[in-house]
Design an enzyme around this catalytic site. Structure first.
Site, PDB file in Angstrom:
ATOM      1  N   ASP A 125       0.863  -1.171   0.000  1.00  0.00           N
ATOM      2  CA  ASP A 125       0.000   0.000   0.000  1.00  0.00           C
ATOM      3  C   ASP A 125       0.912   1.238   0.000  1.00  0.00           C
ATOM      4  O   ASP A 125       2.135   1.146   0.156  1.00  0.00           O
ATOM      5  CB  ASP A 125      -0.977  -0.012   1.179  1.00  0.00           C
ATOM      6  CG  ASP A 125      -2.186   0.884   0.884  1.00  0.00           C
ATOM      7  OD1 ASP A 125      -2.143   1.659  -0.095  1.00  0.00           O
ATOM      8  OD2 ASP A 125      -3.174   0.828   1.632  1.00  0.00           O
TER       9      ASP A 125
HETATM   10  C1  NOJ Z   1      -4.033   3.933  -0.132  1.00  0.00           C
HETATM   11  C2  NOJ Z   1      -5.174   3.008   0.050  1.00  0.00           C
HETATM   12  O1  NOJ Z   1      -5.104   2.377   1.313  1.00  0.00           O
HETATM   13  C3  NOJ Z   1      -5.306   1.946  -1.027  1.00  0.00           C
HETATM   14  O2  NOJ Z   1      -6.519   1.272  -0.850  1.00  0.00           O
HETATM   15  C4  NOJ Z   1      -5.194   2.573  -2.381  1.00  0.00           C
HETATM   16  O3  NOJ Z   1      -5.365   1.581  -3.382  1.00  0.00           O
HETATM   17  C5  NOJ Z   1      -3.847   3.245  -2.491  1.00  0.00           C
HETATM   18  N1  NOJ Z   1      -3.770   4.321  -1.496  1.00  0.00           N
HETATM   19  C6  NOJ Z   1      -3.573   3.825  -3.865  1.00  0.00           C
HETATM   20  O4  NOJ Z   1      -4.368   4.934  -4.094  1.00  0.00           O
END
Ligand code: NOJ
Length: 772
Positions: free
Chosen positions: A310
């Site tokens: 993430d």
């Molecule tokens: C953070 C989020 O937790 C995740 O779900 C998302 O896909 C990513 N950012 C990318 O935007």
């Protein structure tokens, strides 16, 4: 931006300057079929051996430097948009230098072609970029938020929504969606409950499969498919106190029985990628967890895709107190099983040195790069890097009329009728003047909810007011007053009340459109209160005092605490954030053109003090005696019943359904045998409708304690007025498996209870036995 080269056909394979493998690349480009949105073929076919691909990738990797390999393992945001601090500037220069192999937050045929051109014309090895994006509940055409869609319990509709999302996204240059989010969510304080399928393991697993199938179709080589991502691996939904990014501390048993099954289902359905979670599990940040990423995901489940972190979650291992510095964090992450670093630039900055020092094995780097290149290959990008970047297809695809119609259909299927006293709904024909009141009544931006990344918030969404006006019969007036505010800061204000009350007084019926601002759920949107924010509750109470019939249309991304409304308001419809066509879909339900059929995918507490509350809890040693609910020294509150306001699986219809007693074809089964439970459901009410028939079981005694109920099956059926249908469910010992005392997975012989019914809190009951 320099002019974009249209002459790309000649610069693809021929310009890769790699030898030997081209003739072996299979023809992957099959044209997308217009309208062919339902895919039912096994999505895991990409896992089959592909010797031609292996030769091609081995050959390519033999030419790559370590820096180029690390480039493939790095994913950075473009300059368009981000969900956190942008860590690096000048990413276009990084593309040209082969320092990044994937980009997110860049889309449109035109822009992705321009970036792709840099990769395939200007880098040494001309490896195409992979474009990722958060396509969560629709790309341009926005469907209801994922939790709302899940309330439809309609797997075909959910799969179709994902298929349409993939069709639109792929037409705008996107190869990869960071969806589905399959985190089990039992705490409505956590804003991210809106992004998943709710609290239940079985429902969540089936929805995970449906979404993966929808995104990936039956063949990743089709130009209208995108790679799916099962996220956030794992147990992110168990954040303590519902506070986003907070610590997770759950047992290994709970991890295996509750949080992992939807991920396993997604992996089995062929999800091409997994995203790590921000949280720790058992003291180890998920991005550094060899246990989760390698032991479970790769070794136990046989996952063959790639693992992306993430957003900056490798970097965050330093703040977690798990890594001394970024370099060490990067080593821990890759050695744990991370293949791609999202936005952290940790691999980019440190990995070469870690390899030189022997802290990271070159074989581990190669394994990561291979899985990433394989996905690019399967998408057909080595054959034609621009195949997703086609303006003509983009123009013909986004906001297609049939997509908008599908979004309206899924939206009305997602709505849950929570109360309908005296058949206040559907609206009576003699309601000649309708007052639509509330901060969400005419708010376009709110209709599409959070994580509608490429969704238009300004012009496209149809508001509730617009939907009502479009549908109201001739001669019926639809008045509007905003009346209240959902801003936390406006709790003590009442400046809009007089106008709203004046409108209410002269109307036959009041539709109160209340709930939360779209940004109050989603990432970084935790709340300690689940009440209607701002001064909405006060206005609702004032509207109720007018004595007019009041219908509450709740628009929010989580279960709210609406006990007062349940006691005083005539009808309540939860419409979630219903998407681009939301206003029309709500009007369809309010006017009775569609008979509501949604069922709650999460328990609604009476108040926030009951949280966490979910239907599949344990009995405890001192359960409440229903015949003596106020007894002391039992597991209960002094001030609130244990029961929720609305249970999991609950939802009303404009008709009513009767259930016959349940019959079992045999009283006991042995392992390997199948039990069939049958029930006849009758539509006893005044109109045609749909019912979600639900099957629950309880394992009465186990080597470890078992939940009081667990969903094991459901069927959504349509019954005409007066029609009856016998619904059959099959169960075998495999359906009764759990993590036993010795941590092995399997069932145990003994007595079981079984219920078939309209929710987790009602149903007809039977008993059976599983023998040795
Ligand atoms: C953070 C989020 O937790 C995740 O779900 C998302 O896909 C990513 N950012 C990318 O935007």
């Amino acid at each position: 931006m320099p002019p974009i080269s249209r002459n790309f056909a000649t610069i693809t394979l021929a310009s890769l300057m790699l030898t030997g493998a081209f003739s072996a690349i299979p023809a992957q480009a099959k044209s997308a079929q217009r309208g062919d949105t339902q895919v039912t073929v096994d999505a895991s076919r990409w896992e089959a051996a592909d010797p031609a691909m292996d030769r091609f990738i081995t050959d390519l990797m033999s030419k790559m430097t370590l820096e180029e390999k690390i480039g493939q393992m790095s994913l950075l945001t473009s300059d368009w948009d981000s969900t956190g601090p942008t860590m690096r500037e000048g990413y276009q220069d990084d593309i040209r230098k082969g320092r990044i192999g994937s980009i997110f937050n860049a889309f449109s045929a035109n822009y992705t072609r321009e970036l792709q051109r840099m990769a395939v014309e200007e880098t040494r090895l001309k490896i195409p970029l992979l474009f990722g994006y958060d396509v969560i509940h629709g790309h341009r055409t926005i469907f209801p938020i994922s939790l709302g869609e899940s309330a439809s319990w309609d797997l075909k509709a959910i799969e179709k929504a994902a298929r349409i999302s993939a069709t639109e996204a792929s037409a705008e240059g996107i190869h990869w969606t960071f969806s589905p989010m399959v985190d089990i969510s039992r705490d409505p304080r956590w804003g991210r409950v809106s992004e998943g399928a709710g609290e239940d393991v079985y429902l969540g697993s089936r929805i995970a499969e449906a979404r993966v199938r929808g995104y990936q179709g039956d063949d990743l080589g089709r130009v209208d498919t995108v790679l799916a991502t099962a996220k956030h691996f794992a147990a992110y939904g168990a954040a303590q106190a519902g506070r986003d990014y907070h610590t997770v501390d759950i047992s290994e048993r709970t991890l295996r029985d509750v949080y992992l099954p939807p991920f396993k289902a997604a992996a089995d359905a062929g999800a091409a990628t997994f995203m790590t979670a921000f949280n720790e599990y058992d003291g180890v940040p998920a991005s550094g967890s060899r246990y989760l990423l390698t032991d479970v995901l790769r070794h136990k489940w046989g996952f063959k895709g790639f693992v992306v972190t993430d957003y900056t979650s490798i970097n965050e291992m330093v703040a977690h107190g798990y890594s001394r510095n970024l370099k060490e964090a990067g080593e821990q992450a890759i050695n744990a099983g991370v293949d791609m670093d999202l936005q952290g630039a940790v691999f980019m900055e440190n990995l070469a040195q870690s390899v030189a020092e022997g802290k990271v094995d070159m074989q581990r780097v190669d394994a990561a790069v291979k899985t990433i290149l394989e996905m690019k290959y399967r998408l057909g990008l080595f054959e034609d890097p621009y195949r997703y970047s086609d303006e003509a297809r983009e123009k013909a695809t986004v906001y297609r009329a049939d997509f908008l119609e599908a979004a309206r259909d899924v939206a009305r299927k997602s709505m849950v009728l929570l109360k309908n006293e005296g058949n206040a709904l559907p609206l009576a024909a003699n309601a000649r003047s309708i007052a639509v009141i509330g901060p969400l009544a005419d708010s376009k931006e709110d209709m599409i909810g959070s994580w509608a990344a490429a969704g238009d918030r300004k012009t496209r969404p149809v508001t509730l007011l617009e939907g009502m006006k479009a549908r109201a019969p001739k001669g019926t007036t639809v008045g509007y007053a905003k009346g209240a505010s959902y801003d936390f800061a406006d709790a003590d204000k009442n400046d809009g009340f007089a106008e709203a009350l004046a409108l209410a007084e002269k109307s036959d019926v009041i539709i109160a459109a209340m709930g939360e601002h779209w940004n109050m759920t989603g990432e970084a949107a935790s709340r300690t209160s689940l009440d209607l924010p701002g001064n909405q509750q006060a206005l609702l109470e004032a509207l109720e005092k007018t004595g007019k019939p009041v219908i509450l249309v709740l628009l929010s991304g989580r279960p709210n605490t609406i006990e007062w409304a349940d006691q005083h308001i005539d009808a309540i419809l939860h419409a979630w954030y219903p998407g681009t066509m939301g206003g029309h879909a709500i009007a369809d339900v309010l006017f009775g053109d569609y008979n509501p059929s949604g069922k709650l995918p999460m328990t609604f507490p009476r108040n926030v003090g009951q949280v966490p509350i979910h239907y599949d809890m344990k009995n405890t040693g001192r359960p409440i005696n229903p015949n003596d609910p106020n007894a002391k020294y039992v597991s209960r509150y002094l001030n609130t019943p244990n029961s929720p306001l609305y249970p999991f699986g609950y939802g009303l219809s404009y008709t009513s359904f009767g259930y016959s007693p349940v019959t079992l074809d045999k009283p006991r089964i042995a392992p390997g045998e199948t039990l069939t439970a049958s029930v006849t459901v009758t539509n006893k009410g005044p109109r045609d409708g749909e019912e979600v028939v639900q099957l629950y079981v309880r394992d009465l005694v186990g080597s470890v304690t078992r939940p009081v109920k667990e969903l094991k099956g459901f069927q959504k059926i349509h019954l005409k007025k007066g029609e009856s249908r016998t619904v059959r469910f099959q169960l075998s010992d495999a359906d009764l498996a759990f993590t036993r005392a010795d941590m092995s997975w399997g069932s145990e012989p003994g007595a079981f209870k079984l219920w078939v019914g309209p929710s987790s809190a009602a149903g007809v009951e039977a008993e059976f036995e599983l023998t040795e």
